[in-house]
Design a protein around this motif. Structure first.
Motif, short mmCIF file in Angstrom:
data_model
loop_
_atom_site.label_atom_id
_atom_site.label_comp_id
_atom_site.label_asym_id
_atom_site.label_seq_id
_atom_site.Cartn_x
_atom_site.Cartn_y
_atom_site.Cartn_z
N VAL A 129 0.84 -1.20 0.00
CA VAL A 129 0.00 0.00 0.00
C VAL A 129 0.88 1.25 0.00
O VAL A 129 0.63 2.20 -0.76
N CYS A 130 1.90 1.26 0.85
CA CYS A 130 2.81 2.41 0.92
C CYS A 130 3.58 2.57 -0.38
O CYS A 130 3.75 3.70 -0.88
N ARG A 131 4.04 1.47 -0.94
CA ARG A 131 4.82 1.52 -2.18
C ARG A 131 3.98 2.05 -3.34
O ARG A 131 4.43 2.90 -4.12
N VAL A 132 2.74 1.58 -3.44
CA VAL A 132 1.84 2.04 -4.49
C VAL A 132 1.56 3.53 -4.34
O VAL A 132 1.51 4.27 -5.32
N LEU A 133 1.39 3.98 -3.10
CA LEU A 133 1.12 5.39 -2.85
C LEU A 133 2.30 6.26 -3.24
O LEU A 133 2.14 7.30 -3.88
N VAL A 134 3.49 5.84 -2.84
CA VAL A 134 4.69 6.61 -3.19
C VAL A 134 4.84 6.72 -4.70
O VAL A 134 5.10 7.81 -5.24
N GLU A 135 4.67 5.61 -5.39
CA GLU A 135 4.79 5.62 -6.85
C GLU A 135 3.76 6.54 -7.49
O GLU A 135 4.06 7.27 -8.44
N LYS A 136 2.54 6.53 -6.94
CA LYS A 136 1.48 7.37 -7.49
C LYS A 136 1.77 8.86 -7.26
O LYS A 136 1.58 9.67 -8.16
N LEU A 137 2.23 9.19 -6.06
CA LEU A 137 2.53 10.58 -5.76
C LEU A 137 3.64 11.13 -6.66
O LEU A 137 3.56 12.26 -7.15
N VAL A 138 4.66 10.32 -6.87
CA VAL A 138 5.76 10.75 -7.74
C VAL A 138 5.28 10.88 -9.18
O VAL A 138 5.57 11.87 -9.86
N ARG A 139 4.51 9.90 -9.63
CA ARG A 139 4.01 9.90 -11.02
C ARG A 139 3.06 11.06 -11.29
O ARG A 139 3.08 11.65 -12.37
N ARG A 140 2.26 11.42 -10.30
CA ARG A 140 1.26 12.47 -10.51
C ARG A 140 1.77 13.87 -10.17
O ARG A 140 1.02 14.84 -10.23
N HIS A 141 3.03 13.96 -9.79
CA HIS A 141 3.65 15.27 -9.54
C HIS A 141 4.88 15.46 -10.43
O HIS A 141 5.99 15.67 -9.93
N PRO A 142 4.70 15.39 -11.74
CA PRO A 142 5.85 15.55 -12.64
C PRO A 142 6.47 16.94 -12.55
O PRO A 142 7.63 17.12 -12.92
N HIS A 143 5.72 17.91 -12.04
CA HIS A 143 6.25 19.26 -11.87
C HIS A 143 7.18 19.36 -10.65
O HIS A 143 7.88 20.35 -10.48
N VAL A 144 7.17 18.32 -9.82
CA VAL A 144 8.06 18.27 -8.65
C VAL A 144 9.19 17.26 -8.88
O VAL A 144 10.36 17.56 -8.62
N PHE A 145 8.82 16.08 -9.37
CA PHE A 145 9.80 15.01 -9.54
C PHE A 145 10.27 14.83 -10.98
O PHE A 145 11.09 13.96 -11.26
N GLY A 146 9.72 15.61 -11.89
CA GLY A 146 10.10 15.52 -13.29
C GLY A 146 10.43 16.89 -13.86
O GLY A 146 10.79 17.81 -13.13
N LYS A 147 10.25 17.02 -15.15
CA LYS A 147 10.63 18.27 -15.83
C LYS A 147 9.42 19.09 -16.29
O LYS A 147 9.59 20.12 -16.95
N THR A 148 8.22 18.65 -15.93
CA THR A 148 7.02 19.38 -16.32
C THR A 148 6.96 20.74 -15.62
O THR A 148 7.28 20.84 -14.44
N LYS A 149 6.56 21.76 -16.35
CA LYS A 149 6.42 23.10 -15.80
C LYS A 149 4.95 23.45 -15.65
O LYS A 149 4.14 23.17 -16.53
N VAL A 150 4.59 24.04 -14.53
CA VAL A 150 3.22 24.49 -14.31
C VAL A 150 3.24 25.94 -13.82
O VAL A 150 4.18 26.37 -13.16
#
Length: 214
Positions: free
Chosen positions: A85-106
């Motif tokens: 459950v924790c692992r799935v949540l962490v992966e989802k948070l990272v995936r859905r915040h590309p502006h924080v963990f990726g290169k997407t600009k908002v």
């Protein structure tokens, strides 16, 4: 939370569910526990609004207990555990915040939400949890008024309902809602049930409209 603390919690929960554990805990199931989570959320909201940190910590613990309880039940079935459950949540948070963990600009929060919804739809595409309709994703067990608010919000975003405001003040609207509830009760009706039935009817109409537009 320190790792030792969460490990202690998981061990206590497993002990409660063991053959020599608590009779009440041992007889519970995912289904029998489903209402408890709702009650704990409401109690947490009360503590937050009271600005009571001690009570908030306790109610958060009670809510966490629901998560741990369901994870223990699932682990016993060989379905999943707390770690997953924790692992799935962490992966989802990272995936859905590309502006924080990726290169997407908002530029603003609206763009954050737009990206979130786009990513969520992509995640569910092609699965049994797919959301082809703009009206999908509203929990069916929400209280009627909350469900109505979410349905209207989604419908307006999809241009299925107008965004116009009625010439009514906040106070007058609150009074009208209360009066309507009283009127329903005077007739021997449940305002909650009436609104739930109306929501189902309106949702069917909106889905037909969406399909026609598509």
């Amino acid at each position: 939370m320190k790792k030792a603390a969460i490990n202690d919690l998981l061990k206590v929960m497993a002990r409660l569910r063991s053959p020599t554990g608590c009779p009440w805990d041992r007889e519970q199931s995912h289904l029998s526990l489903r209402r408890h989570a709702i009650e704990e959320v409401y109690e947490l909201i009360d503590a937050i609004e009271a600005r009571d940190d001690h009570e908030m910590a306790e109610e958060l613990g009670d809510l966490l207990l629901q998560v741990v309880f369901h994870c223990q039940l699932a682990r016993e079935r060989g379905a999943f555990d707390f770690e997953k459950v924790c692992r799935v949540l962490v992966e989802k948070l990272v995936r859905r915040h590309p502006h924080v963990f990726g290169k997407t600009k908002v530029k603003n929060v609206d763009e954050v939400w737009a990206n979130w919804e786009k990513i969520k739809r992509a995640e569910k595409f092609g699965t049994k949890r797919a959301r082809p309709s703009a009206l999908d994703g509203i929990p069916k067990h929400l209280p009627a008024l909350l469900r109505a608010e979410k349905l209207v919000k989604k419908a307006r975003k999809a241009n299925l309902l107008p965004n116009g405001k009625m010439p009514l003040s906040k106070i007058k609207l609150a009074e009208k809602l209360f009066e309507l509830t009283g009127s329903a009760q005077a007739h021997g009706w449940s305002a909650e049930e009436l609104l739930s039935a109306e929501i189902k009817k309106r949702e069917r109409t909106l889905r037909k409209l969406e399909k026609h537009k598509g």
